[in-house]
Design a protein around this motif. Structure first.
Motif, PDB file in Angstrom:
ATOM      1  N   SER A   7       0.858  -1.185   0.000  1.00  0.00           N
ATOM      2  CA  SER A   7       0.000   0.000   0.000  1.00  0.00           C
ATOM      3  C   SER A   7       0.897   1.239   0.000  1.00  0.00           C
ATOM      4  CB  SER A   7      -0.930   0.000   1.206  1.00  0.00           C
ATOM      5  OG  SER A   7      -0.158  -0.103   2.382  1.00  0.00           O
ATOM      6  N   ILE A   8       0.411   2.275  -0.661  1.00  0.00           N
ATOM      7  CA  ILE A   8       1.246   3.461  -0.872  1.00  0.00           C
ATOM      8  C   ILE A   8       0.504   4.718  -0.435  1.00  0.00           C
ATOM      9  CG2 ILE A   8       2.410   4.886  -2.636  1.00  0.00           C
ATOM     10  CD1 ILE A   8       2.664   2.237  -4.261  1.00  0.00           C
ATOM     11  N   LEU A   9       1.218   5.600   0.263  1.00  0.00           N
ATOM     12  CA  LEU A   9       0.651   6.913   0.597  1.00  0.00           C
ATOM     13  C   LEU A   9       1.393   7.966  -0.228  1.00  0.00           C
ATOM     14  CD1 LEU A   9      -0.860   9.074   2.340  1.00  0.00           C
ATOM     15  CD2 LEU A   9       0.961   8.808   4.038  1.00  0.00           C
ATOM     16  N   ILE A  10       0.628   8.800  -0.944  1.00  0.00           N
ATOM     17  CA  ILE A  10       1.243   9.883  -1.719  1.00  0.00           C
ATOM     18  C   ILE A  10       0.922  11.203  -1.036  1.00  0.00           C
ATOM     19  CG2 ILE A  10       1.501  10.925  -4.006  1.00  0.00           C
ATOM     20  CD1 ILE A  10      -0.333   8.532  -4.966  1.00  0.00           C
ATOM     21  N   VAL A  11       1.960  11.975  -0.737  1.00  0.00           N
ATOM     22  CA  VAL A  11       1.739  13.299  -0.151  1.00  0.00           C
ATOM     23  C   VAL A  11       2.382  14.344  -1.060  1.00  0.00           C
ATOM     24  CG1 VAL A  11       1.875  14.700   1.940  1.00  0.00           C
ATOM     25  CG2 VAL A  11       1.968  12.213   2.117  1.00  0.00           C
ATOM     26  N   ASP A  12       1.564  15.177  -1.681  1.00  0.00           N
ATOM     27  CA  ASP A  12       2.064  16.227  -2.569  1.00  0.00           C
ATOM     28  C   ASP A  12       1.050  17.359  -2.532  1.00  0.00           C
ATOM     29  OD1 ASP A  12       2.796  17.807  -4.910  1.00  0.00           O
ATOM     30  OD2 ASP A  12       3.980  16.065  -5.550  1.00  0.00           O
ATOM     31  N   ILE A  52       4.724   1.981   1.765  1.00  0.00           N
ATOM     32  CA  ILE A  52       5.625   2.918   1.087  1.00  0.00           C
ATOM     33  C   ILE A  52       4.991   4.318   1.116  1.00  0.00           C
ATOM     34  CG2 ILE A  52       6.705   3.520  -1.149  1.00  0.00           C
ATOM     35  CD1 ILE A  52       6.487   0.485  -1.855  1.00  0.00           C
ATOM     36  N   VAL A  53       5.821   5.341   1.330  1.00  0.00           N
ATOM     37  CA  VAL A  53       5.314   6.714   1.311  1.00  0.00           C
ATOM     38  C   VAL A  53       6.062   7.500   0.231  1.00  0.00           C
ATOM     39  CG1 VAL A  53       4.875   8.800   2.658  1.00  0.00           C
ATOM     40  CG2 VAL A  53       4.865   6.593   3.796  1.00  0.00           C
ATOM     41  N   ILE A  54       5.309   8.166  -0.652  1.00  0.00           N
ATOM     42  CA  ILE A  54       5.939   9.043  -1.651  1.00  0.00           C
ATOM     43  C   ILE A  54       5.717  10.478  -1.179  1.00  0.00           C
ATOM     44  CG2 ILE A  54       5.987   9.754  -4.077  1.00  0.00           C
ATOM     45  CD1 ILE A  54       4.730   7.032  -4.788  1.00  0.00           C
ATOM     46  N   LEU A  55       6.805  11.193  -0.925  1.00  0.00           N
ATOM     47  CA  LEU A  55       6.713  12.513  -0.304  1.00  0.00           C
ATOM     48  C   LEU A  55       7.305  13.614  -1.175  1.00  0.00           C
ATOM     49  CD1 LEU A  55       7.920  12.064   3.392  1.00  0.00           C
ATOM     50  CD2 LEU A  55       5.630  12.641   2.595  1.00  0.00           C
ATOM     51  N   ASP A  56       6.563  14.691  -1.331  1.00  0.00           N
ATOM     52  CA  ASP A  56       7.122  15.870  -1.978  1.00  0.00           C
ATOM     53  C   ASP A  56       7.900  16.626  -0.895  1.00  0.00           C
ATOM     54  OD1 ASP A  56       7.574  17.803  -3.912  1.00  0.00           O
ATOM     55  OD2 ASP A  56       5.797  18.955  -3.353  1.00  0.00           O
ATOM     56  N   VAL A  57       9.095  17.090  -1.222  1.00  0.00           N
ATOM     57  CA  VAL A  57       9.913  17.750  -0.197  1.00  0.00           C
ATOM     58  C   VAL A  57       9.320  19.099   0.196  1.00  0.00           C
ATOM     59  CG1 VAL A  57      12.160  18.782   0.316  1.00  0.00           C
ATOM     60  CG2 VAL A  57      12.049  16.585  -0.873  1.00  0.00           C
TER      61      VAL A  57
END
Lengths: 123, 348
Positions: A7-12, A52-57
């Protein structure tokens, strides 16, 4: 990881970006959670415990780097993919403990990063 | 007091604009008037009558004094003129630096803002292509595939230009001197203005030397030099009815130097302005179009690099700017006091 796919979390903070990544990953069997700022991202993480986490800086409020630290404190093993378009010299890289995608990245680079994250998370 | 200062400033700026012969005439005339006045004054004070002896003494001494004063006066004006020129040049550099730094800040902001939507466009088209490839969506027709690929490559092109613009503007104030192939900044310049030359129907002939020409320089400053000269060439050809041709060459020059030649066929720089083209604020363009700084900045940058910039006019045909740089090996050993020259040759 119910059916083998993480499962993936996207934060942008760019909702369209979140939408694209979601639309790309869902048909491939991933479970995707979304957040458009750091505060929501943290709440969703606590609730859903993604693999997994996809993060925008760069984000207003809690930025990507701070969110990464907060998440790591809670779950040390979570795989995090950082993305940013602000750096000028650094290229995308995948190391044993960090994955960074420089924007604009190719969709295949994102797939590669996810494969690497999955590989590591299974160890 | 303020009024007096204002008057003094007005007087000084008036004096600066005077030519040397004008100063000389004013000096001589005032010397005669002053000496005559002194003679008359002495006569009246002495005994109320005019004697020959007194005229001689009263005439010669003040005249000599006036002459000395005149020389001092001319020297002061010369010094003032010199400082004025220096100030003008420093002001030009400052204005330019200010503009560049705001351009740099703006470009960084714009680049980020534009790159985000561009990235989204690319990801969308890439997603479709990859999804079709992997059979997640029905197979796309060849036409659609081609369109998506074109979108992807064109958007990538825009991204590159924007990224380059940001680097170009930002690093200009820094001094990032290192060994580079002079062909690289030349190629980058066309990334920035290639399209605007094409829109003006200018044929560009790039005759770059086919091996690297290494010099020690700051690439973005060099780009600025080429950009400024090419902009001028473009404007020179503006009203040309015939075929407009810009030729850019790079080649090894004489005595271990490296040369860049930028030629236009805009008819050549008119005789009466040839002496002034490198002067700051000198422009033939209408108000708002040119700052008159382009070539003066180019000259200063090339001079800083220990290079030389000159132009060659082919009467009625066009102008060629010839930039000469010490090559890498030579520049390492070169005398630090080396200064550039600005010269020009005219073909009749």
């Amino acid at each position: 990881m119910l059916d083998g796919k993480p499962s993936i979390l996207i934060v942008d903070d760019e909702p369209v970006m979140v939408g694209i990544v979601r639309d790309f990953l869902v048909p491939r069997g991933y479970t995707v959670f979304e957040a458009t700022d750091g505060t929501i991202g943290l709440e969703v993480f606590k609730e859903r415990h993604p693999d997994i986490v996809i993060l925008d800086v760069k984000m207003p409020g809690i930025d990507g780097n701070r969110l990464k630290d907060l998440i790591r404190k809670m779950v040390g093993t979570v795989r995090i993919i950082m993305t940013s378009g602000h750096t000028e010299t650094i290229e995308s890289y995948i190391t044993s403990d960090e994955i960074f995608l420089k924007k604009p990245f190719h969709i295949r680079e994102l797939m590669g990063a996810l494969k690497a994250a999955e590989g590591n998370s299974l160890v | 007091m303020i009024k007096l200062t204002k008057r003094m400033n007005a007087l000084i700026s008036l004096l600066i604009r005077l030519r040397y012969w004008q100063i000389l005439v004013i000096g001589v005339v005032s010397a005669i008037i002053i000496s005559e006045f002194i003679v008359v004054a002495i006569d009246i004070l002495w005994d109320g009558r005019i004697s020959g002896e007194l005229i001689f003494a009263g005439f010669l001494t003040p005249l000599l004094d006036a002459f000395i004063i005149l020389i001092i006066f001319v020297a002061i004006i010369a010094k003032l003129k010199e400082s004025y020129e220096e100030l003008k040049s420093a002001q030009a550099q400052l204005i330019h630096a200010g503009r560049l730094s705001s351009l740099g800040e703006m470009s960084a902001g714009i680049a980020h803002e534009i790159n985000q939507p561009l990235h989204i466009i690319r990801l969308k088209s890439q997603s479709l292509l990859v999804n079709a490839d992997e059979g997640l969506i029905p197979t796309l027709s060849k036409e659609v595939t081609d369109v998506l690929r074109t979108i992807d490559s064109q958007v990538e092109r825009i991204s590159k230009i924007i990224t380059h613009l940001r680097i170009f503007a930002r690093t200009d104030s820094l001094n990032d001197t290192k060994p580079i192939d002079i062909n690289q900044p030349l190629k980058n310049v066309f990334l920035l203005i290639g399209e605007s030359l094409r829109l003006k129907d200018i044929t560009v002939r790039k005759e770059f030397y086919d091996a690297p020409l290494m010099i020690t320089a700051d690439a973005s400053r060099l780009e600025q030099v080429f950009l400024n000269i090419i902009q001028n060439a473009k404007d020179a050809m503006e009203k040309l009815p015939a075929q407009k041709v810009l030729t850019v060459k790079s080649l090894p020059g004489e005595d271990d130097t490296i040369e860049v030649r930028i030629s236009d066929n805009g008819g050549g720089i008119p005789v009466e302005i040839r002496e002034k083209v490198f002067e700051p604020f000198f422009t033939t363009k209408e108000v708002g179009k040119g700052t008159g700084l382009g070539l003066s900045i180019a000259y200063n940058i090339v001079r800083d690099m220990g290079g030389n910039i000159e132009f060659h006019v082919d009467e009625g045909v066009g102008t060629t700017f010839i930039l000469t740089f010490p090559n890498m090996i030579q520049s390492n050993a070169r005398d630090n006091n080396h200064v550039g020259r600005k010269t020009f040759h005219i073909d009749r």
